[in-house]
Scaffold this active site. Structure first.
Site, PDB file in Angstrom:
ATOM      1  N   ASP A 162     -24.471  18.502 -34.215  1.00 48.64           N
ATOM      2  CA  ASP A 162     -24.490  19.978 -33.730  1.00 48.64           C
ATOM      3  C   ASP A 162     -23.165  20.181 -32.540  1.00 48.64           C
ATOM      4  OD1 ASP A 162     -26.640  22.415 -32.891  1.00 48.64           O
ATOM      5  OD2 ASP A 162     -25.441  21.754 -31.060  1.00 48.64           O
ATOM      6  N   TYR A 210     -18.383  25.175 -27.189  1.00 45.49           N
ATOM      7  CA  TYR A 210     -18.105  23.903 -26.693  1.00 45.49           C
ATOM      8  C   TYR A 210     -16.695  23.482 -26.547  1.00 45.49           C
ATOM      9  CZ  TYR A 210     -23.157  23.585 -27.546  1.00 45.49           C
ATOM     10  OH  TYR A 210     -24.540  23.892 -27.479  1.00 45.49           O
ATOM     11  N   ASN A 217     -32.085  29.902 -28.475  1.00 46.20           N
ATOM     12  CA  ASN A 217     -32.591  30.672 -27.182  1.00 46.20           C
ATOM     13  C   ASN A 217     -33.215  31.962 -27.255  1.00 46.20           C
ATOM     14  OD1 ASN A 217     -31.017  28.553 -25.482  1.00 46.20           O
ATOM     15  ND2 ASN A 217     -29.441  29.330 -26.166  1.00 46.20           N
ATOM     16  N   GLN A 256     -32.965  27.261 -31.868  1.00 43.15           N
ATOM     17  CA  GLN A 256     -32.612  26.087 -30.973  1.00 43.15           C
ATOM     18  C   GLN A 256     -33.048  26.555 -29.411  1.00 43.15           C
ATOM     19  OE1 GLN A 256     -28.689  24.076 -29.663  1.00 43.15           O
ATOM     20  NE2 GLN A 256     -29.141  23.679 -31.814  1.00 43.15           N
ATOM     21  N   PRO A 299     -33.355  17.588 -25.155  1.00 39.91           N
ATOM     22  CA  PRO A 299     -34.534  16.989 -25.338  1.00 39.91           C
ATOM     23  C   PRO A 299     -35.025  15.963 -24.231  1.00 39.91           C
ATOM     24  CG  PRO A 299     -32.914  16.084 -27.112  1.00 39.91           C
ATOM     25  CD  PRO A 299     -32.332  17.290 -26.223  1.00 39.91           C
ATOM     26  N   LYS A 319     -27.504  13.781 -26.729  1.00 34.79           N
ATOM     27  CA  LYS A 319     -26.309  13.754 -26.615  1.00 34.79           C
ATOM     28  C   LYS A 319     -26.206  12.550 -25.571  1.00 34.79           C
ATOM     29  CE  LYS A 319     -23.797  14.822 -23.353  1.00 34.79           C
ATOM     30  NZ  LYS A 319     -22.963  15.231 -22.162  1.00 34.79           N
ATOM     31  N   SER A 320     -25.215  11.645 -26.154  1.00 38.28           N
ATOM     32  CA  SER A 320     -24.650  10.549 -25.325  1.00 38.28           C
ATOM     33  C   SER A 320     -23.282  10.284 -25.538  1.00 38.28           C
ATOM     34  CB  SER A 320     -25.692   9.347 -25.335  1.00 38.28           C
ATOM     35  OG  SER A 320     -25.385   8.180 -24.565  1.00 38.28           O
ATOM     36  N   ARG A 346     -26.688   3.771 -26.034  1.00 42.52           N
ATOM     37  CA  ARG A 346     -27.669   4.803 -25.642  1.00 42.52           C
ATOM     38  C   ARG A 346     -28.002   5.653 -27.009  1.00 42.52           C
ATOM     39  NH1 ARG A 346     -29.257   7.648 -21.171  1.00 42.52           N
ATOM     40  NH2 ARG A 346     -29.270   5.591 -20.216  1.00 42.52           N
TER      41      ARG A 346
END
Length: 285
Positions: free
Chosen positions: A44, A49, A141, A162, A190, A233-234, A239
């Site tokens: 995503d 971004y 949103n 989303q 999340p 995300k990480s 992770r």
């Protein structure tokens, strides 16, 4: 991995990998590649971004290295507010995103915010959908009343909405509203962007100990188990591996309710009702 079928018939992984707040191109390419290597198939990104090109390079490299195929991947990107003033602007924004991603098509294109002329913009991405530039279209949103009005108005019902969804902002009524329209809820943040001590929360930790899982894994499993797609995300491989390792246990109904009871009833990350926030979004390029 579990999948959910969108209203277009396309199958979307219930869990994916988000690249929000990874603007550095080299880092984004590296972690996206590692995510695919780890087993993520939903990636995503978004125009806002500033990393679509890096994602595209990682995807191309992963395919070239035989880690996956384009058909196995589910790539999402989003049209930003500055490109949502007209139908044509949104349509051209989709083509520009595909160019940056080095892809012939996306799997999902979302309108990033319910701002500017989002009806005109949606007509633009609907055109892209009809032309095969994307397998599905949706929104992000869009809160309940906005989404209801939208679904009652548009030609093509959004496949996905989303929004922020985690144990501290449950939004069950919003989720139920989405499902009533056949819209799949997808959670950004999340893990609450690390707020509320989510990684060390005593109750989430206690539930996790029963299954040999972490508090974060419990939070992710809780959302997935209620039919919400998640995109944690990480930038750390360990992770990433933990976040995707949530498909071998099932929370009881009592545990589901215990997690949901953490709901604060509001976001502490962003306030979409704040005029100053709306002004900021309109001026963010």
């Amino acid at each position: 991995m579990e999948f959910i079928t969108l209203n277009t018939g396309a199958k979307m992984p219930l869990e994916g990998f988000g690249v929000f707040q990874i603007p550095d191109a080299a880092e984004c390419e590296k972690v996206t590649y590692e995510a695919i290597k780890t087993g993520y198939r939903l990636i995503d990104t978004a125009t806002a971004y500033f990393n679509e090109e890096a994602v595209g390079k990682a995807v191309g490299r992963a395919i070239a290295d035989g880690l996956t195929t384009r058909e196995e991947l589910f790539i999402t990107t989003k049209v930003w507010v500055s490109d949502m003033g007209t139908e044509e602007a949104a349509y051209e924004a989709v083509k520009a995103s595909l160019q940056r991603l080095h892809l012939d098509y996306a799997d999902l294109i979302l309108l990033h915010q319910p701002m500017s002329d989002y009806f005109a913009a949606y007509r633009g991405i609907t055109k892209a959908y009809k032309e095969g530039l994307t397998k599905a279209i949706g929104v992000a949103n869009f809160y309940p009343a906005i989404l209801a009005n939208f679904c009652e108005t548009v030609e093509v019902i959004p496949a996905v909405n989303q929004v922020e969804l985690h144990p501290f902002f449950v939004q069950q009524a919003a989720v139920d509203n989405m499902k009533a329209y056949g819209v799949v809820p997808q959670a950004w943040g999340p893990l609450a962007e690390g707020k509320h001590g989510i990684f060390t929360d005593p109750e989430l930790t206690a539930i996790g100990e029963k299954y040999g899982k972490t508090a974060a894994q419990v939070a992710l499993r809780w959302n997935a188990q209620r039919g919400v797609s998640i995109i944690p995300k990480s930038v750390h491989v360990e992770r990433m591996e933990q976040n995707i390792d949530i498909w071998d246990f099932t929370l009881t109904e009592e545990e589901m309710q215990k997690v949901a009871a953490k709901d604060l009833g509001h976001s502490e990350i962003v306030n979409h009702d704040d005029p100053a926030f709306v002004k900021f979004i309109h001026n963010y390029h």
